[in-house]
Design a protein around this motif. Structure first.
Motif, short mmCIF file in Angstrom:
data_model
loop_
_atom_site.label_atom_id
_atom_site.label_comp_id
_atom_site.label_asym_id
_atom_site.label_seq_id
_atom_site.Cartn_x
_atom_site.Cartn_y
_atom_site.Cartn_z
N HIS A 52 0.73 -0.88 0.01
CA HIS A 52 0.08 0.06 0.05
C HIS A 52 0.91 1.23 0.07
O HIS A 52 1.87 1.44 0.89
N TRP A 53 0.43 2.26 -0.70
CA TRP A 53 1.11 3.48 -0.73
C TRP A 53 0.29 4.53 0.09
O TRP A 53 -1.05 4.59 0.10
N HIS A 54 1.11 5.09 1.17
CA HIS A 54 0.25 5.82 2.15
C HIS A 54 0.85 7.38 1.54
O HIS A 54 1.88 7.84 1.62
N VAL A 55 -0.12 8.38 1.18
CA VAL A 55 0.23 9.65 0.75
C VAL A 55 -0.47 10.73 1.84
O VAL A 55 -1.68 10.87 1.98
N PRO A 56 0.37 11.53 2.44
CA PRO A 56 0.03 12.68 3.21
C PRO A 56 -0.94 13.70 2.29
O PRO A 56 -0.43 13.99 1.27
N VAL A 57 -1.91 14.02 3.05
CA VAL A 57 -2.78 15.19 2.43
C VAL A 57 -2.20 16.46 3.01
O VAL A 57 -1.97 16.73 4.00
N GLU A 58 -1.75 17.50 1.83
CA GLU A 58 -1.20 18.55 2.28
C GLU A 58 -2.18 19.33 3.32
O GLU A 58 -3.18 19.61 3.06
N GLU A 59 -1.54 19.90 4.43
CA GLU A 59 -1.81 20.82 5.28
C GLU A 59 -3.13 20.18 5.90
O GLU A 59 -4.29 20.96 6.23
N SER A 60 -2.86 18.95 6.40
CA SER A 60 -3.93 17.84 7.01
C SER A 60 -3.32 17.01 7.69
O SER A 60 -2.11 16.50 7.55
N ASN A 61 -3.88 16.20 8.60
CA ASN A 61 -3.35 15.27 9.30
C ASN A 61 -4.08 13.84 8.62
O ASN A 61 -3.82 12.82 9.16
N ASP A 62 -4.74 14.06 7.27
CA ASP A 62 -5.12 12.87 6.78
C ASP A 62 -4.23 12.48 5.80
O ASP A 62 -3.09 12.89 5.55
N TRP A 63 -4.48 11.02 5.69
CA TRP A 63 -3.57 10.35 4.56
C TRP A 63 -4.57 9.61 3.38
O TRP A 63 -5.61 9.27 3.89
N LEU A 64 -3.88 9.69 2.31
CA LEU A 64 -4.61 8.78 1.21
C LEU A 64 -3.81 7.42 1.19
O LEU A 64 -2.87 7.52 0.93
N CYS A 65 -4.55 6.32 1.25
CA CYS A 65 -4.17 5.19 1.22
C CYS A 65 -4.49 4.63 -0.30
O CYS A 65 -5.57 4.49 -0.82
N VAL A 66 -3.60 4.10 -0.95
CA VAL A 66 -3.62 3.48 -2.59
C VAL A 66 -3.05 2.28 -2.52
O VAL A 66 -1.84 1.88 -1.91
N ARG A 67 -3.91 1.27 -3.04
CA ARG A 67 -3.51 0.07 -3.14
C ARG A 67 -4.09 -0.62 -4.43
O ARG A 67 -4.85 -0.06 -5.35
N LYS A 68 -3.14 -1.85 -5.07
CA LYS A 68 -3.50 -2.28 -6.46
C LYS A 68 -4.65 -3.19 -6.15
O LYS A 68 -4.74 -3.99 -5.07
N LYS A 69 -5.66 -3.11 -6.79
CA LYS A 69 -6.68 -4.09 -7.03
C LYS A 69 -6.19 -5.22 -7.69
O LYS A 69 -4.99 -5.45 -8.26
N SER A 70 -6.97 -6.40 -7.42
CA SER A 70 -6.38 -7.61 -8.28
C SER A 70 -6.06 -7.56 -9.70
O SER A 70 -5.13 -8.56 -10.13
N ASN A 71 -6.82 -6.86 -10.27
CA ASN A 71 -6.34 -6.55 -11.58
C ASN A 71 -5.31 -5.87 -12.06
O ASN A 71 -5.29 -5.66 -13.29
N GLY A 72 -4.69 -5.38 -11.05
CA GLY A 72 -3.37 -4.55 -11.43
C GLY A 72 -3.76 -3.14 -11.40
O GLY A 72 -2.73 -2.30 -11.30
#
Length: 133
Positions: free
Chosen positions: A109-129
C-alpha cells in the motif's frame, strides 16, 4: 555559554547539567553544528536534538541532503518562547511526529499525506493490477 548573562537560577541549572554531564560546552569560535550532529548520531536513534537551526549551510555540502532532511524531521525538536506566567517565561516545544509525513510504502500500500492536514490517502493495487484509492 556566556555565564555573565545568566541569572542565579539559570546559573544553578547550568552547573547541575555540567555536573551530570548533560550539557556539552564547546570551545569559542568553533562550528557548534558539527558537535550536535556528532553527539546526536553517537547517542543513537532515540536521540532528540533541541534546536531551531535548519542546518541549511550543511545540506549544500552533503552527498545525500534528503537523508539529512528525513533524519532531522524525526529527531529535531523546535522551540519558541511563550508568554510570561508567574514570573517565568513559557518555553513551547514542537516535537517531531511519530511518523514522517512523506509518501510511504508498506505491505503493498502507498500512504500519501494530504497537504496541510493530518489525513492520509491510502492507495493499493486491485487484483486486476489497477490502482484503487
Amino acid at each position: 555559554m556566556e555565564e555573565s548573562i545568566l541569572n542565579e537560577a539559570s546559573r544553578e541549572v547550568l552547573e547541575k547539567w555540567n555536573r551530570e554531564n548533560t550539557i556539552k560546552q564547546i570551545p569559542p569560535n568553533t562550528n557548534d553544528d558539527w558537535y550536535w550532529m556528532w553527539l546526536a548520531i553517537r547517542n543513537g536513534s532515540g536521540c532528540l536534538v533541541v534546536s531551531n537551526d535548519e542546518g541549511r549551510d550543511h545540506k549544500f555540502g552533503m552527498l545525500q541532503p534528503f537523508s539529512f532532511d528525513v533524519w532531522t524531521e524525526r529527531h529535531q525538536v523546535y522551540f519558541k518562547f511563550g508568554k510570561w506566567k508567574d514570573g517565568r517565561r513559557q518555553i513551547l516545544v514542537d516535537e517531531p511526529p511519530l511518523y514522517s509525513k512523506r509518501v510511504q510504502f508498506e505491505g503493498g500500500h502507498w500512504h500519501v499525506p494530504v497537504e496541510e492536514s493530518n489525513d492520509w490517502l491510502c492507495v493499493r493495487k486491485k487484483s486486476n493490477g489497477n490502482l484503487k484509492g
